[in-house]
Design an enzyme around this catalytic site. Structure first.
Site, short mmCIF file in Angstrom:
data_model
loop_
_atom_site.label_atom_id
_atom_site.label_comp_id
_atom_site.label_asym_id
_atom_site.label_seq_id
_atom_site.Cartn_x
_atom_site.Cartn_y
_atom_site.Cartn_z
N GLY B 230 0.80 -1.22 0.00
CA GLY B 230 0.00 0.00 0.00
C GLY B 230 0.83 1.27 0.00
O GLY B 230 2.07 1.24 0.10
N HIS B 231 0.15 2.38 -0.07
CA HIS B 231 0.81 3.68 -0.14
C HIS B 231 1.60 3.98 1.13
O HIS B 231 1.18 3.69 2.23
CB HIS B 231 -0.17 4.81 -0.41
CG HIS B 231 -1.37 4.86 0.48
ND1 HIS B 231 -2.34 5.80 0.35
CD2 HIS B 231 -1.76 4.07 1.49
CE1 HIS B 231 -3.27 5.59 1.24
NE2 HIS B 231 -2.95 4.56 1.95
N ASN B 232 2.78 4.55 0.91
CA ASN B 232 3.64 5.02 2.01
C ASN B 232 4.21 3.89 2.86
O ASN B 232 4.78 4.14 3.92
CB ASN B 232 2.90 6.02 2.90
CG ASN B 232 2.43 7.25 2.14
OD1 ASN B 232 1.40 7.22 1.49
ND2 ASN B 232 3.21 8.29 2.18
N SER B 250 1.28 2.93 5.07
CA SER B 250 2.17 3.51 6.07
C SER B 250 2.80 2.50 7.02
O SER B 250 3.46 2.88 7.99
CB SER B 250 1.46 4.59 6.89
OG SER B 250 1.00 5.62 6.03
#
Lengths: 335, 335, 335
Positions: B230-232, B250
């Site tokens: 996923g993102h980050n 994250s």
């Protein structure tokens, strides 16, 4: 197709006008004129506009046109297969790039396809737009490869297979050896993949090549979307594997197994012929799974799983019973 | 390669004819003349037609040609890497479309590739057929990008990486903000993805771009097929992540972690360096995972998990014991 | 965009210089001049170089330029949507192959795209490089289709949708009928897929076509990467479905549901509007899921799941208590 032709095809008997023309199959609730439906129930066929309905040989109906068959749903599937032949097209698109050393008989090669040197593609096979076929790949006759499939070098695919969009066959298996410095070096992934005849593989499913040997999927096995099949896995004939299941390296699944969705197999597991494994189950590495119905993580026979689940659900009561016993014992006049 | 060259490469010692020519590596059971095998066991090397076998330095054998190494499997992997250099080809296919403002040094660009404006591709890198590279993408040297990979704008990829077919790098992260009317609006997903050197990413795996910052995968990390990142997310160096694992936004995974298949990570989890997480485990959002071996959902230390599992398995007996106690107490003469 | 324009757009109020030019949105910690950030906290805005910060209407700050809004994160998302319009390009690439009978209005058609006969693509829609669009596909206006997407024949997609790379829409559902000889015949998979307006579908996600009817995804629903949606599934409006979840055939998910990652749904389940299902949960076939928060396999209300989990965790103590009771009872002088 005429009703009588369909009846012959599915080994059924016509009751009504065998010369009626059928154009397609449909759901019994939405079917219209020219359509064939089926009814699996055991009472009167529901009202339908279908021109013809396949029902059980044991059943009768007032519907004017029937095909009676031993297994109506199976007969319907066979009829559907003949009435709805999936085809991507005919001919060879001028933008397709076929290596000089490839032998391509296919009845359709779509736009922007690439076929590598030494590859052989059988007659009647259709290759959708943008499919990438590596070097020395063999594909049998009458196989359907949907757009966007990628087949790495040296992979073998049988006849009558269907590969859905985004399938990747023959990518490197996931094997690494760690050095003293902690750095991972790829263990050689130079084996291959063999897909036998009549296998269907769902969209975006991946079948990795063997490390040194082969990964094999047996004749007539059906695999759903987004499934992961690791290096050197051996899957038998007529297995069914639902979506998002993952099978680690060198696991063996024998013939006629049914595997639910999101199941995880550790490496070197061995599933015996006829086993049924429920969705989201987890099979530990090296586990031997006997025939029967299995469930849970780690997997256990379904009956045990249910009993255990019931025990867990009744834990609250058990705790209260223990508390009550303790109270009684403490209250005991002799203490 | 000569046996002596391989020995030198892997830091091993030759016993036998160092001038023998080796063409490929193979499984010790199926190897033939000209092939190199390895044997990890501690007794006599099994009968083999391999021309040369790598064995432990501590071992001896009657096989006429041996390479003795501290870690035979590791030595075999290094030899395999040199004997089997994966290559998609040489040159630039005339159907490849490279934007005028791109700087492409790559040793191979396959058919129907597109490279967007401002992108830079290093020397020795190979880009397979039909790969889509967006704008302002950077790819280092000697990286191998298999057919059908899609790289969105602004993504950075290091040197010596392998991206398997169907990999998607830089798609939007999954972040939405709900309005008072219940409608979701996309939270900006305008960050990027950084893949450091020597990373391998398996077929159909997805790495989303950062929302506002970056998603990063550290040097030497190996990721299997169908993984979702996923993102980050921040993944450290030399991690190994097996197939179908999903890592929510994250989450941080530090260096040298080993993650099994089908593991799920909630967002903002933090896995400390050296942790090992078993297959199908579930890590709750925000969870801090210390070094050690973890299992289950929600994850717990493996030993605890096993003990708890044993307790659950013995619930039936416990219930019987309680029943027996109750019976005894009820039968007690004083009551 | 000027600060005052953004404020108007998001329904907020400017405090400071409304004529300041904003070029992009950014994280408040890394933002620089020309950038807009947001702050969701309830005390003083942290130090930032952002030119403007969106804060809660209830808050005040010494930052020289603020937009005050009821929901700062939502306002930020709306601003981001306008400042960062994702676009793949303009025009129609000369290598795109559009069937004569297709009606294509799209504002961008990338390289090596194929569009089949009878397909209709609305104005403002962008189709990325290498996308494969079958026959009789309908795509509404202003939809963004990223590279490598494959859309089978007869699929309908609304306006304002985003399909990420590797998405496959309309592949055959997974349905087979077994004959007496054990051989599986495909049940007809001749239905379709309908994607309503404003749906986003993540990379490598698959949505299968209906067997005889349709698979439908409702307006404004957002689906993450690597999700599997089976044949005849009906998903309502404004649902959110996280990565790697799998939904079996004919399951219904009503409006406004939130589904975590790696959830598995058996076939014919029915999730009522507003239900929230935690990650890795398992929903049994046919299960009706009422509104509320659900967890575990098989799913149960979150509170029950937690209580049960606590009971399991305390099993060791319970066993000791039972042992102690047994000892006491055995020691009892009356026995």
């Amino acid at each position: 197709m005429k009703v009588r032709e369909i009846a012959e095809l599915v080994g059924g008997e016509v009751s009504g006008d065998g010369d009626l023309e059928i154009e397609s199959v449909a759901d019994i609730r939405t079917a219209t004129a020219g359509e064939l439906a089926f009814y699996q129930g055991s009472d009167e066929v529901p009202p339908t506009s279908a021109s013809c309905v396949i029902i059980s040989s044991k059943l009768d109906s007032t519907h004017p046109c029937l095909i009676k068959a031993g297994n109506p749903k199976h007969a319907f599937a066979i009829a559907g297969k003949h009435l709805h032949k999936a085809s991507l097209g005919k001919g060879r698109h001028e933008t397709a790039l076929i290596a000089a050393g490839a032998d391509v008989q296919a009845s359709f090669i779509g736009a922007h396809v690439t076929v590598g040197d030494g590859s052989i593609i059988g007659g009647g096979t259709e290759i959708g737009a943008g499919v990438r076929i590596g070097r020395n790949v063999v594909i049998g006759e009458s196989t359907l490869v949907h757009p966007g499939v990628v087949i790495y070098d040296n992979v073998k695919i049988g006849a009558g297979c269907i590969l859905h969009a985004g399938v990747v066959l023959g990518a490197d298996g996931f094997g690494f050896v760690r050095g003293a410095d902690g750095v991972y070096t790829k263990f050689p992934q130079i084996g291959t993949v063999v897909i036998e005849d009549d296998v269907e593989i769902g969209a975006n499913t991946c079948v990795d090549r063997g490390a040194l040997g082969e990964t094999r999927i047996g004749k007539g096995t059906k695999i759903d979307n987004l499934v992961q099949i690791g290096h050197n896995v051996q899957i038998g004939k007529r297995c069914v594997i639902a979506a998002q299941t993952g099978i680690s390296g060198s696991t063996v699944i024998e013939d006629d197994c049914v595997i639910g969705g999101q199941v995880g197999f550790g490496d070197h597991a061995h599933v015996k012929s006829g086993a049924i494994i429920g969705s989201q189950a987890g099979v530990l590495p090296g586990k031997i799974v006997r025939p029967g119905v299995w469930w849970g993580t780690p997997i256990q026979p379904l009956e045990e799983y249910k009993r255990q689940n019931a025990h867990v659900k009744s834990l609250e009561r058990l705790k209260e019973q223990v508390k009550e016993l303790k109270r009684k014992l403490d209250d005991s006049p002799d203490r």
